[in-house]
Design a protein around this motif. Structure first.
Motif, short mmCIF file in Angstrom:
data_model
loop_
_atom_site.label_atom_id
_atom_site.label_comp_id
_atom_site.label_asym_id
_atom_site.label_seq_id
_atom_site.Cartn_x
_atom_site.Cartn_y
_atom_site.Cartn_z
N GLY A 117 0.69 -1.18 -0.04
CA GLY A 117 -0.08 -0.04 0.08
C GLY A 117 0.86 1.23 -0.01
N THR A 118 2.29 1.10 0.05
CA THR A 118 3.12 2.34 0.00
C THR A 118 3.33 2.43 -1.50
OG1 THR A 118 4.87 0.82 0.56
CG2 THR A 118 3.77 1.78 2.32
N ARG A 119 3.86 3.66 -1.49
CA ARG A 119 4.37 3.87 -3.05
C ARG A 119 5.83 3.33 -3.31
NH1 ARG A 119 6.08 8.58 -3.43
NH2 ARG A 119 6.00 9.22 -1.36
N ARG A 120 5.76 2.72 -4.47
CA ARG A 120 6.84 2.00 -4.85
C ARG A 120 8.05 2.89 -5.09
NH1 ARG A 120 5.33 -2.82 -8.98
NH2 ARG A 120 3.70 -3.69 -7.54
N ILE B 251 6.55 0.42 18.53
CA ILE B 251 6.96 1.65 18.65
C ILE B 251 6.71 2.83 17.98
CG2 ILE B 251 9.47 2.98 18.38
CD1 ILE B 251 10.74 0.27 19.47
N SER B 252 6.55 2.36 16.54
CA SER B 252 6.04 3.47 15.78
C SER B 252 4.71 3.90 15.63
CB SER B 252 6.35 2.83 14.10
OG SER B 252 5.29 1.86 13.94
N ALA B 253 3.70 2.87 16.36
CA ALA B 253 2.42 3.32 16.70
C ALA B 253 2.15 4.21 17.94
CB ALA B 253 1.72 2.10 16.61
N PHE B 254 3.00 3.70 18.98
CA PHE B 254 2.77 4.19 20.37
C PHE B 254 3.69 5.05 20.73
CE2 PHE B 254 0.70 -0.20 20.19
CZ PHE B 254 -0.54 0.60 20.40
N LEU B 255 4.83 5.22 20.37
CA LEU B 255 5.78 6.31 20.75
C LEU B 255 6.34 7.15 19.65
CD1 LEU B 255 8.38 3.86 22.43
CD2 LEU B 255 6.59 5.43 23.42
N LEU B 256 6.17 6.81 18.32
CA LEU B 256 6.52 7.90 17.41
C LEU B 256 5.32 8.52 16.70
CD1 LEU B 256 9.52 5.93 15.31
CD2 LEU B 256 9.59 7.62 17.25
N GLY B 257 4.20 7.90 16.95
CA GLY B 257 2.79 8.47 16.63
C GLY B 257 2.55 8.34 15.22
N GLU B 258 3.12 7.30 14.56
CA GLU B 258 2.68 7.02 13.15
C GLU B 258 1.59 6.37 13.04
OE1 GLU B 258 6.39 5.43 11.38
OE2 GLU B 258 7.68 6.77 11.82
N ARG B 259 0.78 6.58 11.81
CA ARG B 259 -0.35 5.73 11.66
C ARG B 259 -0.15 4.36 11.08
NH1 ARG B 259 -4.14 4.41 7.72
NH2 ARG B 259 -2.91 5.19 6.10
N VAL B 260 -0.51 3.39 12.00
CA VAL B 260 -0.26 2.03 11.49
C VAL B 260 -1.61 1.39 10.82
CG1 VAL B 260 0.32 -0.35 12.02
CG2 VAL B 260 1.51 1.91 12.92
N PRO B 261 -1.83 1.18 9.64
CA PRO B 261 -2.93 0.49 8.96
C PRO B 261 -3.32 -1.00 9.47
CG PRO B 261 -1.62 1.28 7.21
CD PRO B 261 -0.87 1.46 8.53
N ARG B 262 -4.73 -1.15 9.53
CA ARG B 262 -4.95 -2.58 10.15
C ARG B 262 -4.15 -3.74 9.45
NH1 ARG B 262 -11.30 -3.26 10.36
NH2 ARG B 262 -11.13 -1.57 11.68
N GLY B 263 -4.01 -3.61 8.28
CA GLY B 263 -3.26 -4.72 7.50
C GLY B 263 -2.07 -5.02 8.13
#
Length: 274
Positions: free
Chosen positions: A132-135, A243-255
Motif C-alpha cells: 500500500g506504500t508508493r513503490r 514503537i512506531s504506533a505508540f511512541l512515534l505517533g505514526e499511523r499503522v493500518p490494520r493490515g
C-alpha cells in the motif's frame, strides 16, 4: 531451536528495533546514527582490553564487514530521512532473511522444511507491512536489505572463525563506528557538539542496544543455522510496529497488524524447527 537461544534472539530483536527508533525519533537522522555508532565504538574500546584478539582467520571477514557496516549505517540514516520507519523498516528487514537463506543454501547450509516455512512466513509478514506504500519509496530500503544480507553472511562466518564471538563483535563496532564519527567531526563538528549535548543519553542507550543485539545474534549463528537466526532477529519488526504506533505517533493500518500475526506464526515454526 533451543529455547534459550530462541529467547535471547528475540531479546536481540527488541534491542535492534529500539536503536532504530532512537535514530528515527531524533530531529537529525544522520547525527542520531553517529551518536549511536560512536557510543557503540566507545563501549567496545572500553571492553576490548579485557578480551583476546579474534583468531587470525577471521580478520579478512572482519575487514570486509567494517566496510559493509559503515555503508549500512549511512544507508539507514538516508532511509529514515526519506521514508517513515513503519515503511522503511519492513522493506529493509523483510527482504534480508530470504536472501540470507538462499545464499546459505548455495553455501551448503541445510534447513528443515519447518525452518524454511518459518523463514518464508516471517519474510512475507514483514514485507506485507509495506504493502500500500508508493513503490518510489522502496528503492533505498531494498538496497539496504541487500547490504544487511551481505554483512550478515560475512559476520556469521567471521564469528565462527574468530574463537571469541564477543571480541569479534566489539572490534567490528569499534572499527565500523569510526568512519561516520570522523566524517561528522570533520564536516559537522559544531552541529554534532550541539546535538550530542541534547541527545547523548539516547546515543548511549542506542549504542548499548545495538552492540548487545548483534553480539547475541552472532553468538547464536555459531550454534544454529545462520538463516534461522537472521529471520528470527528480523521479528524486531513487531517491536518496531509497536514503537512506531505508540511512541512515534505514526499511523499503522490494520493490515500491518494482520501481517504481524503471520510473523508470529513463522516465529512459532522456527521455535519448533530442528
Amino acid at each position: 531451536m533451543p529455547l534459550s537461544i530462541f529467547l535471547l534472539v528475540l531479546l536481540a530483536a527488541a534491542l535492534h528495533a529500539s536503536w532504530n527508533a532512537i535514530v528515527k525519533r531524533g530531529p537529525d537522522k544522520q547525527l542520531g546514527t553517529v551518536l549511536v555508532t560512536g557510543s557503540a565504538a566507545m563501549l567496545s574500546a572500553a571492553l576490548l582490553p579485557f578480551l583476546p584478539l579474534p583468531d587470525a582467520p577471521s580478520w579478512p571477514w572482519l575487514a570486509a564487514s567494517v566496510a559493509l557496516q559503515a555503508t549500512y549505517y549511512a544507508l539507514v540514516a538516508r532511509c529514515y530521512q526519506q521514508v517513515d520507519m513503519s515503511v522503511a523498516y519492513p522493506l529493509m528487514r523483510g527482504s534480508a532473511p530470504i536472501l540470507v537463506a538462499l545464499v546459505g543454501l548455495l553455501l551448503g547450509e541445510q534447513l528443515a522444511l519447518t525452518a524454511w516455512s518459518g523463514i518464508v512466513l516471517i519474510s512475507i509478514g514483514i514485507l506485507a507491512m509495506a504493502l500500500g506504500t508508493r513503490r518510489a519509496q522502496w528503492g533505498m530500503p531494498l538496497l539496504t536489505a541487500g547490504m544487511i544480507a551481505t554483512y550478515t553472511l560475512v559476520d556469521a562466518h567471521g564469528a565462527r572463525l574468530s574463537g571469541n564471538e564477543l571480541s569479534y563483535t566489539l572490534w567490528l563496532f569499534l572499527l565500523s563506528g569510526l568512519p561516520l564519527t570522523v566524517h561528522a567531526l570533520i564536516h559537522r563538528r559544531g552541529a554534532l557538539r550541539t546535538y550530542a549535548a541534547a541527545h547523548w543519553r539516547l546515543g548511549v542507550i542506542g549504542g548499548i542496544g545495538t552492540t548487545t543485539s548483534y553480539a547475541i545474534a552472532l553468538w547464536a549463528m555459531t550454534l544454529v543455522p545462520i538463516a534461522m537466526v537472521s529471520a528470527l532477529r528480523e521479528t524486531s519488526i513487531l517491536f518496531a510496529l509497536l514503537i512506531s504506533a505508540f511512541l512515534l505517533g505514526e499511523r499503522v493500518p490494520r493490515g500491518r497488524w494482520t501481517a504481524g500475526g503471520v510473523i508470529v506464526t513463522g516465529v512459532i515454526l522456527l521455535r519448533i524447527a530442528s
